[in-house]
Design an enzyme around this catalytic site. Sequence first.
Site, PDB file in Angstrom:
ATOM      1  N   GLU A  22       0.830  -1.216   0.000  1.00  0.00           N
ATOM      2  CA  GLU A  22       0.000   0.000   0.000  1.00  0.00           C
ATOM      3  C   GLU A  22       0.860   1.259   0.000  1.00  0.00           C
ATOM      4  O   GLU A  22       0.454   2.301  -0.512  1.00  0.00           O
ATOM      5  CB  GLU A  22      -0.933  -0.012   1.229  1.00  0.00           C
ATOM      6  CG  GLU A  22      -1.963  -1.135   1.205  1.00  0.00           C
ATOM      7  CD  GLU A  22      -2.680  -1.324   2.538  1.00  0.00           C
ATOM      8  OE1 GLU A  22      -2.037  -1.174   3.609  1.00  0.00           O
ATOM      9  OE2 GLU A  22      -3.903  -1.628   2.526  1.00  0.00           O
ATOM     10  N   ASP A  62     -11.796  -6.498  -2.159  1.00  0.00           N
ATOM     11  CA  ASP A  62     -12.547  -7.755  -2.095  1.00  0.00           C
ATOM     12  C   ASP A  62     -13.925  -7.501  -1.475  1.00  0.00           C
ATOM     13  O   ASP A  62     -14.218  -6.391  -1.044  1.00  0.00           O
ATOM     14  CB  ASP A  62     -11.780  -8.791  -1.247  1.00  0.00           C
ATOM     15  CG  ASP A  62     -11.538  -8.263   0.160  1.00  0.00           C
ATOM     16  OD1 ASP A  62     -10.531  -7.566   0.361  1.00  0.00           O
ATOM     17  OD2 ASP A  62     -12.387  -8.522   1.051  1.00  0.00           O
TER      18      ASP A  62
HETATM   19  N1  LIG Z   1     -11.877  -8.686   3.911  1.00  0.00           N
HETATM   20  C1  LIG Z   1     -11.027  -7.937   4.656  1.00  0.00           C
HETATM   21  N2  LIG Z   1     -11.045  -8.040   6.010  1.00  0.00           N
HETATM   22  C2  LIG Z   1     -10.227  -7.260   6.761  1.00  0.00           C
HETATM   23  N3  LIG Z   1      -9.350  -6.369   6.254  1.00  0.00           N
HETATM   24  C3  LIG Z   1      -9.314  -6.222   4.903  1.00  0.00           C
HETATM   25  C4  LIG Z   1      -8.531  -5.396   4.050  1.00  0.00           C
HETATM   26  C5  LIG Z   1      -7.591  -4.300   4.461  1.00  0.00           C
HETATM   27  N4  LIG Z   1      -6.245  -4.711   4.931  1.00  0.00           N
HETATM   28  C6  LIG Z   1      -5.605  -5.769   4.181  1.00  0.00           C
HETATM   29  C7  LIG Z   1      -4.838  -6.605   5.184  1.00  0.00           C
HETATM   30  C8  LIG Z   1      -5.563  -7.912   5.401  1.00  0.00           C
HETATM   31  C9  LIG Z   1      -5.020  -9.038   4.606  1.00  0.00           C
HETATM   32  S1  LIG Z   1      -3.858  -9.945   5.503  1.00  0.00           S
HETATM   33  C10 LIG Z   1      -2.874 -10.469   4.215  1.00  0.00           C
HETATM   34  C11 LIG Z   1      -1.817 -11.361   4.732  1.00  0.00           C
HETATM   35  O1  LIG Z   1      -0.733 -11.390   3.837  1.00  0.00           O
HETATM   36  C12 LIG Z   1      -1.048 -12.040   2.568  1.00  0.00           C
HETATM   37  C13 LIG Z   1       0.247 -12.065   1.709  1.00  0.00           C
HETATM   38  O2  LIG Z   1       0.744 -10.771   1.569  1.00  0.00           O
HETATM   39  C14 LIG Z   1      -4.912  -5.824   6.456  1.00  0.00           C
HETATM   40  O3  LIG Z   1      -3.864  -4.867   6.544  1.00  0.00           O
HETATM   41  C15 LIG Z   1      -6.238  -5.144   6.325  1.00  0.00           C
HETATM   42  C16 LIG Z   1      -8.891  -5.713   2.765  1.00  0.00           C
HETATM   43  N5  LIG Z   1      -9.873  -6.673   2.755  1.00  0.00           N
HETATM   44  C17 LIG Z   1     -10.143  -7.007   4.058  1.00  0.00           C
END
Ligand SMILES: Nc1ncnc2c(CN3C[C@H](CCSCCOCCO)[C@@H](O)C3)c[nH]c12
Length: 227
Positions: free
Chosen positions: A11, A195
């Site tokens: 980001e 998403d």
């Molecule tokens: N549905 C959802 N529920 C909660 N939060 C969010 C968010 C916002 N951000 C993205 C990230 C979550 C992803 S963890 C990824 C782990 O690493 C994966 C490999 O890089 C965290 O910083 C919150 C987007 N869609 C979401």
Amino acid sequence: MIGIMCAMVEELEPILEQVEVKDKIHHGNNTYYLASFDNKDIVLAYSKIGKVNAAITATAMIEKFGVEKLLFSGVAGAIDEDLKIGDLIVATEVCQHDIDLTVFGYKHGFIPESQIFFDCDSNLINIAEHVADKLGIKLKKGIIASGDQFVHSKEKKEWIKEVFGASAIEMEGGAVGCVTWNYQVPFFMLRAISDTAEEGAGVDFDAFLEESSKVSAKFLLEMLKEI
Ligand SMILES: Nc1ncnc2c(CN3C[C@H](CCSCCOCCO)[C@@H](O)C3)c[nH]c12
């Protein structure tokens, strides 16, 4: 000094690429980039995922770097049906959906001597609306709920919508809102949808993290020109 925060390196990168980095300071297991953009002094950092990490970075931005306003850019899961992947939402208020002291008679999201909802800065929201009008970009405004979980269930997201009236979901904004409220520092948060926060959201998230991060970053940089 203006503070710019993200949660994930993906980001922050599209913002960092567009600013003139003058110095890097390592502090509290974070890297803070001192930079300038449009003749403005800014400090940028990504906190790492989750409310505790976000609170650490927000507090350091205020205590160590003396930011007078704190702006957050990143991605979020959609709760409202009219939010599609790539759409932008500005937080009017933030909250923490995973706080539960209801056994003591408190509402979901409430902690004594604190509050459920934290207001975002109306001046910065107005600037965002002005920039959106100028660029002809659709910009939704609404409540954004945070919790220390990646939401990937229609049932869970509908509960969050019913209890908090939230339009989008993520994992940091509610914590940053709490920190900035305690320190009385103006807070602004912009998120681009990655998403739907329903079953299969993890797949969409992986597919759209980079693209949606760029959407939010691009708009935030346009806003910086007007601040
Ligand atoms: N549905 C959802 N529920 C909660 N939060 C969010 C968010 C916002 N951000 C993205 C990230 C979550 C992803 S963890 C990824 C782990 O690493 C994966 C490999 O890089 C965290 O910083 C919150 C987007 N869609 C979401």
